[in-house]
Design a protein around this motif. Structure first.
Motif, PDB file in Angstrom:
ATOM      1  N   GLU A 131      -0.648 -14.209   5.520  1.00  0.00           N
ATOM      2  CA  GLU A 131      -1.274 -13.917   4.159  1.00  0.00           C
ATOM      3  C   GLU A 131      -0.633 -12.497   3.521  1.00  0.00           C
ATOM      4  OE1 GLU A 131      -5.720 -15.299   5.462  1.00  0.00           O
ATOM      5  OE2 GLU A 131      -5.240 -13.108   5.744  1.00  0.00           O
ATOM      6  N   PRO A 132      -0.387 -12.923   2.112  1.00  0.00           N
ATOM      7  CA  PRO A 132       0.175 -11.870   1.341  1.00  0.00           C
ATOM      8  C   PRO A 132      -0.469 -10.529   1.326  1.00  0.00           C
ATOM      9  CG  PRO A 132       0.104 -13.949   0.128  1.00  0.00           C
ATOM     10  CD  PRO A 132      -0.790 -13.990   1.439  1.00  0.00           C
ATOM     11  N   VAL A 133       0.409  -9.540   1.625  1.00  0.00           N
ATOM     12  CA  VAL A 133      -0.283  -8.151   1.560  1.00  0.00           C
ATOM     13  C   VAL A 133       0.522  -7.276   0.723  1.00  0.00           C
ATOM     14  CG1 VAL A 133      -1.135  -6.280   2.899  1.00  0.00           C
ATOM     15  CG2 VAL A 133      -1.213  -8.327   3.879  1.00  0.00           C
ATOM     16  N   LEU A 134      -0.253  -6.528  -0.367  1.00  0.00           N
ATOM     17  CA  LEU A 134       0.465  -5.975  -1.273  1.00  0.00           C
ATOM     18  C   LEU A 134       0.413  -4.345  -0.795  1.00  0.00           C
ATOM     19  CD1 LEU A 134       1.800  -5.734  -4.089  1.00  0.00           C
ATOM     20  CD2 LEU A 134      -0.265  -5.222  -5.082  1.00  0.00           C
ATOM     21  N   PRO A 135       1.424  -3.731  -1.044  1.00  0.00           N
ATOM     22  CA  PRO A 135       1.669  -2.225  -0.754  1.00  0.00           C
ATOM     23  C   PRO A 135       1.380  -1.637  -2.066  1.00  0.00           C
ATOM     24  CG  PRO A 135       3.810  -3.021  -0.749  1.00  0.00           C
ATOM     25  CD  PRO A 135       3.207  -4.193  -0.947  1.00  0.00           C
ATOM     26  N   VAL A 136       0.459  -0.448  -2.061  1.00  0.00           N
ATOM     27  CA  VAL A 136       0.280   0.201  -3.216  1.00  0.00           C
ATOM     28  C   VAL A 136       0.570   1.655  -2.864  1.00  0.00           C
ATOM     29  CG1 VAL A 136      -1.567   0.814  -4.839  1.00  0.00           C
ATOM     30  CG2 VAL A 136      -1.378  -1.379  -3.963  1.00  0.00           C
ATOM     31  N   MET A 137       1.385   2.384  -3.749  1.00  0.00           N
ATOM     32  CA  MET A 137       1.680   3.825  -3.627  1.00  0.00           C
ATOM     33  C   MET A 137       0.543   4.470  -4.648  1.00  0.00           C
ATOM     34  SD  MET A 137       3.691   3.392  -1.348  1.00  0.00           S
ATOM     35  CE  MET A 137       3.956   5.185  -1.139  1.00  0.00           C
ATOM     36  N   VAL A 138       0.133   5.397  -4.286  1.00  0.00           N
ATOM     37  CA  VAL A 138      -0.611   6.424  -5.156  1.00  0.00           C
ATOM     38  C   VAL A 138       0.258   7.604  -5.321  1.00  0.00           C
ATOM     39  CG1 VAL A 138      -2.597   7.576  -5.448  1.00  0.00           C
ATOM     40  CG2 VAL A 138      -2.700   5.640  -3.962  1.00  0.00           C
ATOM     41  N   SER A 139       0.627   7.680  -6.620  1.00  0.00           N
ATOM     42  CA  SER A 139       1.683   8.570  -7.017  1.00  0.00           C
ATOM     43  C   SER A 139       0.845   9.586  -8.088  1.00  0.00           C
ATOM     44  CB  SER A 139       2.900   7.912  -7.655  1.00  0.00           C
ATOM     45  OG  SER A 139       3.970   8.703  -7.945  1.00  0.00           O
ATOM     46  N   TYR A 140       1.325  10.917  -7.719  1.00  0.00           N
ATOM     47  CA  TYR A 140       1.163  11.982  -8.956  1.00  0.00           C
ATOM     48  C   TYR A 140       2.503  12.249  -9.325  1.00  0.00           C
ATOM     49  CZ  TYR A 140      -3.363  13.348  -6.819  1.00  0.00           C
ATOM     50  OH  TYR A 140      -4.940  13.354  -6.566  1.00  0.00           O
ATOM     51  N   THR A 141       2.418  11.884 -10.732  1.00  0.00           N
ATOM     52  CA  THR A 141       3.636  12.359 -11.683  1.00  0.00           C
ATOM     53  C   THR A 141       3.072  13.999 -12.383  1.00  0.00           C
ATOM     54  OG1 THR A 141       2.909  11.324 -13.701  1.00  0.00           O
ATOM     55  CG2 THR A 141       4.409  10.091 -12.155  1.00  0.00           C
ATOM     56  N   CYS A 142       1.667  14.177 -12.222  1.00  0.00           N
ATOM     57  CA  CYS A 142       1.502  15.315 -12.666  1.00  0.00           C
ATOM     58  C   CYS A 142       0.047  15.502 -12.079  1.00  0.00           C
ATOM     59  CB  CYS A 142       1.207  15.345 -14.142  1.00  0.00           C
ATOM     60  SG  CYS A 142       0.626  16.866 -15.007  1.00  0.00           S
ATOM     61  N   ASN A 143      -0.270  16.353 -11.011  1.00  0.00           N
ATOM     62  CA  ASN A 143      -1.291  16.529 -10.312  1.00  0.00           C
ATOM     63  C   ASN A 143      -2.234  17.438 -10.932  1.00  0.00           C
ATOM     64  OD1 ASN A 143      -3.103  16.902  -8.118  1.00  0.00           O
ATOM     65  ND2 ASN A 143      -1.821  17.123  -6.343  1.00  0.00           N
ATOM     66  N   LEU A 144      -3.118  17.013 -11.608  1.00  0.00           N
ATOM     67  CA  LEU A 144      -4.174  17.970 -12.006  1.00  0.00           C
ATOM     68  C   LEU A 144      -5.606  18.093 -11.218  1.00  0.00           C
ATOM     69  CD1 LEU A 144      -4.314  16.893 -15.758  1.00  0.00           C
ATOM     70  CD2 LEU A 144      -2.753  18.569 -14.544  1.00  0.00           C
ATOM     71  N   GLY A 172       0.587  -9.990  -8.112  1.00  0.00           N
ATOM     72  CA  GLY A 172       0.781  -9.373  -6.720  1.00  0.00           C
ATOM     73  C   GLY A 172      -0.541  -9.116  -6.045  1.00  0.00           C
ATOM     74  N   PHE A 173      -1.757  -9.573  -6.784  1.00  0.00           N
ATOM     75  CA  PHE A 173      -2.803  -9.572  -6.009  1.00  0.00           C
ATOM     76  C   PHE A 173      -3.448 -11.170  -5.906  1.00  0.00           C
ATOM     77  CE2 PHE A 173      -2.880  -5.380  -7.720  1.00  0.00           C
ATOM     78  CZ  PHE A 173      -3.362  -4.675  -6.478  1.00  0.00           C
ATOM     79  N   PRO A 174      -4.293 -11.568  -4.880  1.00  0.00           N
ATOM     80  CA  PRO A 174      -4.817 -12.969  -4.647  1.00  0.00           C
ATOM     81  C   PRO A 174      -5.503 -13.415  -6.081  1.00  0.00           C
ATOM     82  CG  PRO A 174      -5.411 -11.767  -2.895  1.00  0.00           C
ATOM     83  CD  PRO A 174      -4.827 -10.697  -4.014  1.00  0.00           C
ATOM     84  N   GLU A 175      -5.864 -14.618  -6.241  1.00  0.00           N
ATOM     85  CA  GLU A 175      -6.587 -15.051  -7.254  1.00  0.00           C
ATOM     86  C   GLU A 175      -8.024 -15.339  -6.889  1.00  0.00           C
ATOM     87  OE1 GLU A 175      -4.611 -18.488  -9.125  1.00  0.00           O
ATOM     88  OE2 GLU A 175      -3.280 -17.338 -10.018  1.00  0.00           O
ATOM     89  N   PHE A 176      -8.552 -14.558  -6.148  1.00  0.00           N
ATOM     90  CA  PHE A 176     -10.026 -14.220  -5.705  1.00  0.00           C
ATOM     91  C   PHE A 176     -10.344 -12.794  -5.516  1.00  0.00           C
ATOM     92  CE2 PHE A 176      -7.337 -15.202  -1.663  1.00  0.00           C
ATOM     93  CZ  PHE A 176      -7.761 -14.127  -1.086  1.00  0.00           C
ATOM     94  N   LEU A 177     -11.482 -12.332  -5.399  1.00  0.00           N
ATOM     95  CA  LEU A 177     -11.804 -11.144  -5.321  1.00  0.00           C
ATOM     96  C   LEU A 177     -11.506 -10.777  -3.825  1.00  0.00           C
ATOM     97  CD1 LEU A 177     -13.557  -8.586  -6.053  1.00  0.00           C
ATOM     98  CD2 LEU A 177     -15.456  -9.379  -4.833  1.00  0.00           C
ATOM     99  N   SER A 178     -10.682  -9.633  -3.742  1.00  0.00           N
ATOM    100  CA  SER A 178     -10.165  -9.184  -2.668  1.00  0.00           C
ATOM    101  C   SER A 178     -10.318  -7.649  -2.245  1.00  0.00           C
ATOM    102  CB  SER A 178      -8.228  -9.430  -2.648  1.00  0.00           C
ATOM    103  OG  SER A 178      -7.903  -8.749  -3.981  1.00  0.00           O
ATOM    104  N   PHE A 179      -9.876  -7.237  -1.006  1.00  0.00           N
ATOM    105  CA  PHE A 179     -10.276  -6.038  -0.574  1.00  0.00           C
ATOM    106  C   PHE A 179      -8.844  -5.467   0.206  1.00  0.00           C
ATOM    107  CE2 PHE A 179     -14.263  -7.751  -0.615  1.00  0.00           C
ATOM    108  CZ  PHE A 179     -15.009  -6.913  -1.028  1.00  0.00           C
ATOM    109  N   GLY A 180      -8.617  -3.870   0.021  1.00  0.00           N
ATOM    110  CA  GLY A 180      -7.620  -3.475   0.488  1.00  0.00           C
ATOM    111  C   GLY A 180      -8.015  -2.151   1.449  1.00  0.00           C
ATOM    112  N   GLY A 181      -7.226  -1.524   2.151  1.00  0.00           N
ATOM    113  CA  GLY A 181      -7.587  -0.503   2.648  1.00  0.00           C
ATOM    114  C   GLY A 181      -6.556   0.975   2.825  1.00  0.00           C
ATOM    115  N   CYS A 182      -6.825   2.053   3.112  1.00  0.00           N
ATOM    116  CA  CYS A 182      -5.983   3.153   3.102  1.00  0.00           C
ATOM    117  C   CYS A 182      -5.021   3.045   4.514  1.00  0.00           C
ATOM    118  CB  CYS A 182      -6.677   4.214   2.991  1.00  0.00           C
ATOM    119  SG  CYS A 182      -5.622   5.937   2.918  1.00  0.00           S
ATOM    120  N   ALA A 183      -3.945   3.252   4.326  1.00  0.00           N
ATOM    121  CA  ALA A 183      -3.141   3.288   5.472  1.00  0.00           C
ATOM    122  C   ALA A 183      -2.724   4.963   5.814  1.00  0.00           C
ATOM    123  CB  ALA A 183      -1.870   2.771   5.668  1.00  0.00           C
TER     124      ALA A 183
END
Length: 867
Positions: free
Chosen positions: A491-504, A423-434
């Motif tokens: 260019e490909p862009v991967l959506p990433v969800m940050v998920s709490y299944t238990c929020n400590l 899902g990520f490129p074959e080089f060092l890549s960067f993403g951001g918060c939406a």
């Protein structure tokens, strides 16, 4: 055809609007638009296609293409091109254009103040030019043949003007420009005159004339030296760094490291006295290389000096009592590549040995070069082959030679992380918060990100009290946002969800972790998000999404010292959640009512419900008991040691902190495989996590929520943060993703810094991307930032002010720091957060614009996963 129109602007604070109607030709004639209507204007923020409504009679289905360029202080120059979707002629059908602006801040200029910037044209470019009249004095004697160049800077726009003596009238697009010019100088740099401008800023108004006077300071003569290293016939030194020193009148003034084929120019040197350029002696593989000094007069002339073979003496430096060296290589896996080792004794004229092109396979190799008596540091470097990091370790280190008896150096080569994460490129890549603002797509596309991330659920905190209405789960919307960004960039862009299944992160750890009701609902809502992601898989998107699960969970469990067998209700709440969503798969026996069982349950759920997504867990710097060790090695009385399950006193540095965090993650099964039986009765194995995310704390350094909580970093602390990431990756043997890194930057001395809580300054962006305007100078940093008063409780850790903190260690931000990230096991970096500078303009009043431009430029030459 240039057009007139009627403009009405409503100055709402956060969403000002404009209505444009009554289009007519400049001569008052009928408007006849064949293909497109082009509007240009300035605005106090960004505009997206969804902010534009075009009314017409008869009705036409329109499309709008938007180009935005930031020109400073939250203001953008915008070009909107409106055309019919079916390509038909528009004629005079447009009756009104309604536009809204996503204001960059509540302090941005009112849109009505920019009304004069609006222009319109049919089937052509609107006339937005004014005239800049430049009166330039005669060029100084000796510089008459040189071209004078002025640079006009308006935000991201730069225009270079070549000026001659006399009066020049130039067309320039309307706007406010900073004017700057380098010294006028000869090609060899020996004669120069500073350029004096009547104003540092010029305002160009449409259809009007502005003036600028250019004169010159007195001509100054100086000496220039060009230094070259040209040693094609000395193969041993071709790849060696040579220490070059330049003395002016007996005083060392310049130091550089040069290799064969490289050059260095020194300008603005004095015009009297003597200069000496030398390359320090080098003792290398039993040859003493001695370069003759090059001397000359500091006389206001150009000197072209070169260190060639003629300037070099090579003396045999074999010492009596030297020893043979046998290098014993133990490679975990043989790969068809080579590596180098270097021995250095650390003396003023260091004795060095380099053993090159050693094969990556097990075996003993006797070296032909004898090693002289002494104590040597053994220098080796990790390397990347086929996307996999390999670590090279040598023992003993130091290597001591005290006789002619043959020596053994044992070298172990172990495999680390595979940086090719699906899902990520074959080089060092960067993403951001939406944050799901309408401007996100344009911002993320401008930065050319490879991923974007957003918290899943309604509240982003686990939704642990009820089944979440599917309409409130943002997973599908975020996946679509990523695809919209990808459509703009190709260019490909991967959506990433940050998920709490238990929020400590909420605290109250021991109660929350044992609450079966919370687990039930959070599991169920996690399943819902996973099903949404998997449903959007197609051939063009084989990895529909990524997940980072449970921020702070592992850190809290590690801090508490919870053993893998720590009792947690898992199977019953998991069973109920599966039943709610009709997932008919038997929970495997490896998933038990324990901490380790819980972590395996989360991983197994992902592989069963959404087998095509990519999965990571998260760890924190403070999981070892605190994060004070970032500032200097710190002794804690009560650190959990995963090796023996006991709490003990330890002095932590970045490597030990990373090692302990990795060992804990492995202990509780984050990367364990889980055998299970599919619904059809066939056997399968569910993979553990694909990567580990690492989090420091996401606030911008020079905001109160950062420095008042003990987080204000200089480059030294960032170095240690990424040392932690490197150790984490090494001991996990897994790839690492630094997450929520603040992308804010430092302010320079000459920038305006106002209310800190409104401007969001910091060091993360400057560190990552390089900030040559700051370089290595504390005094280049704005005083307003340096003089913040830290809380007394943090003084022992951070000092009393940032000035004190920055002065503790030498540092240099002239160049980007990300270049060695792959060798540290880092494959991707996600910047920003919900209230932290990242990529999108809707967060923190567009403090992200600096980072966007640098990420965009980075994609032209990204760091590849190789050597």
């Amino acid at each position: 055809m240039q057009l007139d129109f009627t403009l009405n602007i409503n100055n709402d604070t956060w969403y000002p609007t404009a209505d444009i109607s009554g289009f007519k030709s400049k001569t008052g004639g009928r408007v006849d638009i064949k293909e497109k209507l082009i509007l240009t204007f300035s605005a106090p923020g960004k505009i997206t296609e969804g902010d534009i409504t075009v009314s017409s009679n008869p009705w036409i289905d329109f499309k709008a293409q938007i180009e935005s360029t930031e020109v400073g202080k939250g203001v953008f120059d915008i070009i909107v091109t409106i055309s019919a979707k079916d390509g038909q002629a528009i004629g005079n059908a447009i009756t009104n254009i309604h536009m809204g602006v996503n204001a960059s801040s509540d302090t941005a200029p009112k849109w009505a103040s920019m009304s004069d910037s609006f222009t319109a044209a049919a089937d052509g470019v609107p006339d937005v030019d004014g005239e800049l009249v430049i009166d330039c004095a005669a060029l100084p004697a000796g510089l008459e043949s040189r071209n004078l160049q002025l640079e006009l800077v308006r935000g991201e726009k730069k225009e270079l003007l070549t000026i001659k003596a006399g009066t020049s009238a130039l067309k320039v697009a309307a706007g406010t420009y900073r004017v700057q010019a380098n010294d006028l100088c000869t090609l060899d740099g020996t004669l120069r005159a500073a350029v004096k401008l009547s104003a540092a800023e010029v305002v160009i108004n449409k259809g009007q004339r502005s003036h600028l006077q250019v004169s010159f300071a007195r001509t100054v003569r100086s000496t220039t030296i060009d230094i070259a290293v040209d040693l094609p016939n000395v193969p041993a030194l071709i790849e060696e760094d040579l220490d070059v020193v330049c003395l002016e009148n007996g005083v060392v003034k310049h130091r550089y490291t040069l290799r064969h084929g490289q050059k260095q120019r020194l300008e603005n040197l004095p015009v009297s006295g003597k200069f000496v350029v030398r390359i320090n002696d080098l003792k290398f593989n039993n040859v003493h290389y001695v370069f003759s000094d090059i001397t000359g007069n500091l006389n206001g002339q150009f000197h072209d000096v070169a260190f060639t073979g003629a300037k070099l003496q090579q003396r045999d430096d074999t010492q009596s009592g030297s020893a043979k060296l046998v290098i014993n290589i133990k490679a975990e896996k043989a790969v068809p590549t080579t590596f180098d080792l270097r021995l250095t004794d650390g003396k003023d004229t260091a004795r060095q040995y380099r053993f090159a092109s050693l094969p990556v396979r097990s075996g003993s190799r006797e070296q032909s070069v004898l090693v002289a008596r002494g104590s040597y540091q053994v220098e080796s470097c990790s390397f990347i082959y086929n996307g996999v990091v390999h670590y090279v370790d040598a023992a003993p280190c130091p290597l001591t030679v005290d006789s002619s008896k043959p020596l053994q150096l044992d070298v172990t080569i172990t495999e680390g992380a595979n940086l090719h994460v699906k899902g990520f490129p074959e080089f060092l890549s960067f993403g951001g918060c939406a944050d799901m603002s309408p401007s996100n797509v344009d911002d993320l596309a401008e930065a050319r990100v490879s991923s974007l991330f957003k918290y899943s659920g309604d509240d982003g905190m686990g939704d642990a009290s009820d089944y979440l209405d599917p309409a409130k789960e943002p997973t599908s919307k975020i996946i679509q946002m990523a695809r919209d960004v990808s459509a703009k960039t190709s260019e490909p862009v991967l959506p990433v969800m940050v998920s709490y299944t238990c929020n400590l992160s909420l605290g109250d750890v021991e109660r929350i972790i044992k609450d079966p009701v919370r687990h039930h609902y959070s599991f169920a809502n996690f399943i819902q998000s996973l099903k949404m992601a998997q449903a959007m898989r197609d051939d063009a998107h084989p990895v529909p999404a990524g997940y980072i699960v449970n921020p702070d969970y592992l850190g809290e469990c590690q801090k508490y010292g919870f053993a893998p067998e720590h009792a947690i209700p898992v199977r019953q709440p998991l069973s109920e959640a599966l039943a709610h969503h009709g997932v008919n798969v038997t929970i495997p026996a490896a998933i038990t009512d324990t901490l380790k069982g819980y972590i395996k349950a989360v991983n197994w759920l992902v592989r069963v419900v959404a087998p095509d997504v990519v999965l990571g867990w998260q760890v924190n710097l403070w999981g070892v008991g605190g994060s004070q060790w970032i500032y200097s090695d710190f002794t804690y009385d009560d650190v959990f040691d995963p090796a023996d399950g006991k709490h003990k006193k330890m002095t932590l540095d970045p490597t030990l902190a990373g090692k302990l965090s990795a060992e804990y993650a492995l202990l509780v099964g984050v990367f364990d495989e889980i055998p299970y039986t599919r619904a059809d009765g066939s056997s399968a194995v569910a993979k553990g996590a694909d990567f580990m995310a690492a989090d420091r704390y996401e606030a911008d350094d020079f905001t109160a929520r950062a420095y008042k909580n003990g987080y204000c970093y200089t480059p030294y602390e960032w170095d240690r943060t990424f040392d932690f990431c490197a150790a984490l990756s090494r001991y996990l043997r897994q790839p690492v993703l630094p997450w929520q890194v603040p992308a804010s930057r430092l302010a320079t001395k000459d920038e305006q810094v106002g209310e800190l809580e409104e401007q969001f300054w910091g060091t993360g962006g400057s560190y990552l991307m390089g900030h040559p305007e700051i370089g290595h100078s504390v005094e280049a940093i704005n005083d307003r930032l340096l003089n913040i008063e830290f809380l007394d409780v943090h003084a022992k850790m951070m000092g009393h002010t940032p000035r004190e903190l920055f002065n503790r260690h030498a540092w240099d931000m002239s160049e980007p720091k990300y270049r060695d990230f792959p060798l540290r096991g880092i494959f991707h970096v996600q910047v920003g957060g919900g209230a932290t500078t990242g990529v999108v303009s809707a967060v923190n009043r567009n403090s992200s614009s600096w980072m966007r431009s640098r990420l965009k430029a980075y994609r032209d030459n990204p760091v590849k996963f190789k050597g």
